[in-house]
Motif scaffolding. Structure first.
Motif, short mmCIF file in Angstrom:
data_model
loop_
_atom_site.label_atom_id
_atom_site.label_comp_id
_atom_site.label_asym_id
_atom_site.label_seq_id
_atom_site.Cartn_x
_atom_site.Cartn_y
_atom_site.Cartn_z
N ILE A 7 0.85 -1.19 0.00
CA ILE A 7 0.00 0.00 0.00
C ILE A 7 0.88 1.24 0.00
N VAL A 8 0.61 2.16 -0.91
CA VAL A 8 1.26 3.47 -0.92
C VAL A 8 0.18 4.52 -0.70
N ILE A 9 0.38 5.37 0.27
CA ILE A 9 -0.59 6.40 0.63
C ILE A 9 0.04 7.77 0.44
N LEU A 10 -0.65 8.65 -0.26
CA LEU A 10 -0.22 10.05 -0.41
C LEU A 10 -1.14 10.92 0.42
N THR A 11 -0.57 11.74 1.30
CA THR A 11 -1.40 12.66 2.07
C THR A 11 -1.03 14.10 1.78
N GLU A 85 4.08 -4.43 2.86
CA GLU A 85 4.81 -3.18 2.68
C GLU A 85 3.84 -2.01 2.69
N LEU A 86 4.25 -0.93 3.32
CA LEU A 86 3.41 0.27 3.37
C LEU A 86 4.32 1.49 3.39
N LEU A 87 3.94 2.51 2.65
CA LEU A 87 4.68 3.78 2.68
C LEU A 87 3.68 4.92 2.66
N ILE A 88 3.75 5.77 3.67
CA ILE A 88 2.96 7.00 3.70
C ILE A 88 3.84 8.12 3.16
N VAL A 89 3.47 8.65 2.02
CA VAL A 89 4.20 9.75 1.40
C VAL A 89 3.41 11.02 1.67
N THR A 90 3.95 11.93 2.45
CA THR A 90 3.19 13.13 2.77
C THR A 90 3.80 14.37 2.12
N ASP A 169 0.12 -2.50 -4.76
CA ASP A 169 -1.15 -3.16 -5.07
C ASP A 169 -2.31 -2.18 -4.91
N LEU A 170 -2.10 -1.19 -4.05
CA LEU A 170 -3.13 -0.18 -3.80
C LEU A 170 -2.46 1.16 -3.58
N PHE A 171 -2.97 2.19 -4.26
CA PHE A 171 -2.52 3.57 -4.05
C PHE A 171 -3.71 4.38 -3.57
N VAL A 172 -3.51 5.08 -2.45
CA VAL A 172 -4.58 5.88 -1.86
C VAL A 172 -4.11 7.32 -1.71
N SER A 173 -4.89 8.26 -2.23
CA SER A 173 -4.58 9.68 -2.10
C SER A 173 -5.58 10.31 -1.15
N ILE A 174 -5.08 11.00 -0.13
CA ILE A 174 -5.94 11.55 0.92
C ILE A 174 -5.70 13.04 1.08
N GLY A 175 -6.74 13.83 0.88
CA GLY A 175 -6.67 15.26 1.18
C GLY A 175 -5.71 16.05 0.32
N ALA A 191 -1.32 3.24 -11.26
CA ALA A 191 -2.27 2.53 -12.12
C ALA A 191 -1.55 1.81 -13.26
N ALA A 192 -0.53 2.45 -13.80
CA ALA A 192 0.23 1.83 -14.89
C ALA A 192 0.94 0.57 -14.42
N ALA A 193 1.25 0.51 -13.12
CA ALA A 193 1.91 -0.67 -12.56
C ALA A 193 0.91 -1.73 -12.12
N GLY A 194 -0.38 -1.45 -12.29
CA GLY A 194 -1.40 -2.43 -11.97
C GLY A 194 -2.09 -2.26 -10.64
N ALA A 195 -1.82 -1.16 -9.94
CA ALA A 195 -2.43 -0.95 -8.62
C ALA A 195 -3.87 -0.48 -8.74
N ALA A 196 -4.68 -0.86 -7.77
CA ALA A 196 -5.98 -0.23 -7.59
C ALA A 196 -5.76 1.16 -7.02
N THR A 197 -6.65 2.10 -7.31
CA THR A 197 -6.44 3.48 -6.88
C THR A 197 -7.71 4.03 -6.24
N LEU A 198 -7.51 4.73 -5.11
CA LEU A 198 -8.62 5.25 -4.33
C LEU A 198 -8.30 6.67 -3.88
N GLU A 199 -9.26 7.55 -4.04
CA GLU A 199 -9.13 8.93 -3.57
C GLU A 199 -10.10 9.18 -2.42
#
Length: 233
Positions: A7-11, A85-90, A169-175, A191-199
């Motif tokens: 999971i990769v999360i962008l805040t 694996e998880l990374l919060i990118v702020t 596997d999942l990219f989430v963008s928050i705020g 998305a190009a790498a095949g991840a599901a994407t959620l805003e």
């Protein structure tokens, strides 16, 4: 996504807004009453270092008046519990993610509670006022500046972010506004790498069309609900 996927999360600013930290762009494109060009560019620092340093001194001091909110707490809970694996990118320069307990975290735009030496490039924790020409303990040059990535400068650790997006596997963008690059392009890379994407956002961003799903509402409501659902799988 597997039970231990990546999971990769962008805040962005919307995560910290409920804690009382102003979002980056206010009415008229101003940042807390200042033109961005006057406080967040290399040219501004060269032209009026006193103004720029004072602006960030005030922002740094203001961190003592705010606390993490439910969104920060939920992401810290996910960080602690997620076995994959998880990374919060702020994009935020506050320290609310850390204070909530997040550890798998990367500040791509720098940090208010950090100082950068313009001479030797060293970075160090900094909690007090930072006047212009403060001496760098590493090289003795009078060159410490706020450790903030100004417009026109390259965000930190982009190679690490790009590698994580390629595995996600999942990219989430928050705020986030979805208007500032390179972060605005993360959804397409994932998305190009095949991840599901959620805003998860208060309103649709400039990049909403690129996401598989957008959920609208306050981060303090949406993020805990999403984290509960992820951890219940």
């Amino acid at each position: 996504m597997s039970t231990a996927g990546t999971i990769v999360i962008l805040t962005g600013a919307g995560v910290s807004a409920e804690s009382g930290i102003a979002t980056f762009r206010g009415p008229g494109g101003l940042w807390e009453g200042h033109r961005v060009e006057d406080v967040c560019t290399p040219a501004a620092l060269a032209r009026d270092a006193a103004l720029v340093h004072r602006f960030y001194d005030l922002r740094r001091a203001a961190l003592d008046t705010v606390t993490p909110n439910a969104a920060h707490d939920a992401l810290a809970r996910l960080d602690a519990a997620w076995p994959g694996e998880l990374l919060i990118v702020t994009q935020n320069v506050d320290d609310l993610h850390e204070r909530a307990g997040a550890r798998r975290l990367l500040h791509v735009h720098g940090e208010l509670r950090s100082a950068l030496c313009a001479a030797c490039g060293s970075r160090r924790a900094w909690h007090d006022a930072l006047p212009p020409a403060t001496i760098c303990p590493a090289c003795a040059a009078p060159a410490l500046r706020p450790d903030i990535v100004f417009f026109g400068e390259i965000p930190y650790e982009m190679e690490r972010v790009e590698a994580a997006l390629a595995r996600a596997d999942l990219f989430v963008s928050i705020g986030t506004s979805g208007a500032v690059y390179p972060a605005a392009g993360f959804v397409r890379a994932a998305a190009a790498a095949g991840a599901a994407t959620l805003e998860l956002n208060l309103e649709r961003s400039a990049g909403s069309a690129w996401f598989d799903e957008t959920r609208l509402g306050p981060a303090g409501v949406l993020v805990p609900a999403w984290v509960d659902a992820v951890l219940a799988r």
